[in-house]
Design a protein around this motif. Structure first.
Motif, PDB file in Angstrom:
ATOM      1  N   GLU A  51       0.819  -1.212   0.000  1.00  5.10           N
ATOM      2  CA  GLU A  51       0.000   0.000   0.000  1.00  5.10           C
ATOM      3  C   GLU A  51       0.852   1.262   0.000  1.00  5.10           C
ATOM      4  O   GLU A  51       1.971   1.263   0.510  1.00  5.10           O
ATOM      5  CB  GLU A  51      -0.929  -0.006   1.217  1.00  5.10           C
ATOM      6  CG  GLU A  51      -0.205   0.014   2.514  1.00  5.10           C
ATOM      7  CD  GLU A  51      -1.081  -0.376   3.689  1.00  5.10           C
ATOM      8  OE1 GLU A  51      -0.763   0.106   4.786  1.00  5.10           O
ATOM      9  OE2 GLU A  51      -2.033  -1.120   3.527  1.00  5.10           O
ATOM     10  N   PRO A  52       0.347   2.341  -0.579  1.00  4.91           N
ATOM     11  CA  PRO A  52       1.083   3.601  -0.513  1.00  4.91           C
ATOM     12  C   PRO A  52       1.073   4.146   0.910  1.00  4.91           C
ATOM     13  O   PRO A  52       0.073   4.052   1.614  1.00  4.91           O
ATOM     14  CB  PRO A  52       0.304   4.519  -1.456  1.00  4.91           C
ATOM     15  CG  PRO A  52      -1.029   3.889  -1.603  1.00  4.91           C
ATOM     16  CD  PRO A  52      -0.867   2.430  -1.358  1.00  4.91           C
ATOM     17  N   THR A  69       1.146   9.380   7.855  1.00  6.44           N
ATOM     18  CA  THR A  69       2.057   8.414   7.236  1.00  6.44           C
ATOM     19  C   THR A  69       3.202   9.139   6.542  1.00  6.44           C
ATOM     20  O   THR A  69       3.096  10.312   6.189  1.00  6.44           O
ATOM     21  CB  THR A  69       1.345   7.533   6.185  1.00  6.44           C
ATOM     22  OG1 THR A  69       0.836   8.371   5.151  1.00  6.44           O
ATOM     23  CG2 THR A  69       0.224   6.742   6.808  1.00  6.44           C
ATOM     24  N   ILE A  70       4.277   8.395   6.348  1.00  5.81           N
ATOM     25  CA  ILE A  70       5.440   8.872   5.600  1.00  5.81           C
ATOM     26  C   ILE A  70       5.709   7.846   4.519  1.00  5.81           C
ATOM     27  O   ILE A  70       5.695   6.647   4.775  1.00  5.81           O
ATOM     28  CB  ILE A  70       6.674   9.003   6.509  1.00  5.81           C
ATOM     29  CG1 ILE A  70       6.431  10.040   7.602  1.00  5.81           C
ATOM     30  CG2 ILE A  70       7.903   9.385   5.698  1.00  5.81           C
ATOM     31  CD1 ILE A  70       7.531  10.094   8.633  1.00  5.81           C
ATOM     32  N   ASP A  71       5.973   8.296   3.290  1.00  2.00           N
ATOM     33  CA  ASP A  71       6.257   7.390   2.195  1.00  2.00           C
ATOM     34  C   ASP A  71       7.352   7.976   1.322  1.00  2.00           C
ATOM     35  O   ASP A  71       7.373   9.179   1.081  1.00  2.00           O
ATOM     36  CB  ASP A  71       4.992   7.159   1.357  1.00  2.00           C
ATOM     37  CG  ASP A  71       5.171   6.086   0.307  1.00  2.00           C
ATOM     38  OD1 ASP A  71       6.016   5.195   0.505  1.00  2.00           O
ATOM     39  OD2 ASP A  71       4.455   6.127  -0.707  1.00  2.00           O
ATOM     40  N   ILE A  72       8.245   7.121   0.879  1.00  2.00           N
ATOM     41  CA  ILE A  72       9.278   7.531  -0.067  1.00  2.00           C
ATOM     42  C   ILE A  72       9.041   6.757  -1.347  1.00  2.00           C
ATOM     43  O   ILE A  72       9.156   5.527  -1.369  1.00  2.00           O
ATOM     44  CB  ILE A  72      10.692   7.266   0.478  1.00  2.00           C
ATOM     45  CG1 ILE A  72      10.912   8.095   1.737  1.00  2.00           C
ATOM     46  CG2 ILE A  72      11.737   7.602  -0.570  1.00  2.00           C
ATOM     47  CD1 ILE A  72      12.244   7.891   2.386  1.00  2.00           C
ATOM     48  N   THR A 116      10.468  10.952  -4.073  1.00  2.00           N
ATOM     49  CA  THR A 116       9.495  11.906  -3.582  1.00  2.00           C
ATOM     50  C   THR A 116       9.094  11.503  -2.174  1.00  2.00           C
ATOM     51  O   THR A 116       8.710  10.365  -1.935  1.00  2.00           O
ATOM     52  CB  THR A 116       8.250  11.938  -4.482  1.00  2.00           C
ATOM     53  OG1 THR A 116       8.657  12.186  -5.818  1.00  2.00           O
ATOM     54  CG2 THR A 116       7.295  13.017  -4.049  1.00  2.00           C
ATOM     55  N   LEU A 117       9.183  12.431  -1.244  1.00  3.95           N
ATOM     56  CA  LEU A 117       8.800  12.202   0.142  1.00  3.95           C
ATOM     57  C   LEU A 117       7.360  12.675   0.311  1.00  3.95           C
ATOM     58  O   LEU A 117       7.066  13.851   0.134  1.00  3.95           O
ATOM     59  CB  LEU A 117       9.739  12.972   1.074  1.00  3.95           C
ATOM     60  CG  LEU A 117       9.478  12.871   2.562  1.00  3.95           C
ATOM     61  CD1 LEU A 117       9.759  11.455   3.039  1.00  3.95           C
ATOM     62  CD2 LEU A 117      10.342  13.849   3.306  1.00  3.95           C
ATOM     63  N   ALA A 119      12.894   4.631  10.060  1.00  2.00           N
ATOM     64  CA  ALA A 119      12.575   3.681   8.996  1.00  2.00           C
ATOM     65  C   ALA A 119      12.657   4.357   7.634  1.00  2.00           C
ATOM     66  O   ALA A 119      13.103   3.745   6.654  1.00  2.00           O
ATOM     67  CB  ALA A 119      11.192   3.088   9.215  1.00  2.00           C
ATOM     68  N   ALA A 120      12.240   5.621   7.551  1.00  2.00           N
ATOM     69  CA  ALA A 120      12.328   6.352   6.288  1.00  2.00           C
ATOM     70  C   ALA A 120      13.776   6.623   5.899  1.00  2.00           C
ATOM     71  O   ALA A 120      14.132   6.593   4.727  1.00  2.00           O
ATOM     72  CB  ALA A 120      11.558   7.662   6.399  1.00  2.00           C
TER      73      ALA A 120
END
Length: 123
Positions: free
Chosen positions: A45-46, A65-68, A73-74, A118-119
């Motif tokens: 999942e995004p 949430t945080i996603d890379i 793109t952060l 984790a990011a």
């Protein structure tokens, strides 16, 4: 300008959303189902930084949430406008230079401190 009260949707708690989607959703990937070691579940999942199917890293169940992404793109979610899906994800472009990008990721420690490390490892 604020939306009229008839357009504002009530939001569910993060824990309730997690209990509804934890065993069955379209992003769930199950691997190595054996009797000895049990099943390992991943999630594509995004918003899921480590791609692990847990409440802590879930991009659907958590309001922050945080996603890379693969194009460096952060992306972060804004919980205040979570009922407007087109606007609630903000993004920042990361560079290949590690010093600037790591500092941008470190700034997210006040946003979600448990996901900042984790990011960094994902970057």
């Amino acid at each position: 300008k604020q939306l009229p009260s008839q357009f504002i949707q009530p939001t569910m708690s993060d824990a309730l959303v997690w209990h509804l989607i934890r065993d069955n959703n379209s992003f769930l990937v199950k691997r190595n189902r054996t009797n000895r070691c049990g099943a390992v579940q991943f999630s594509s999942e995004p918003g899921n930084v480590l791609n692990v199917n847990t409440f802590k890293y879930s991009g659907i169940a958590n309001s922050k949430t945080i996603d890379i992404a693969s194009d460096l793109t952060l992306k972060t979610k804004d919980e205040k406008i979570s009922n407007l899906p087109a606007k609630y994800v903000s993004s920042q472009q990361l560079t290949l230079g590690a010093k600037k990008s790591i500092s941008k990721i470190s700034d997210l420690a006040s946003y979600r401190g448990d996901l900042a490390s984790a990011a960094k490892s994902r970057y």
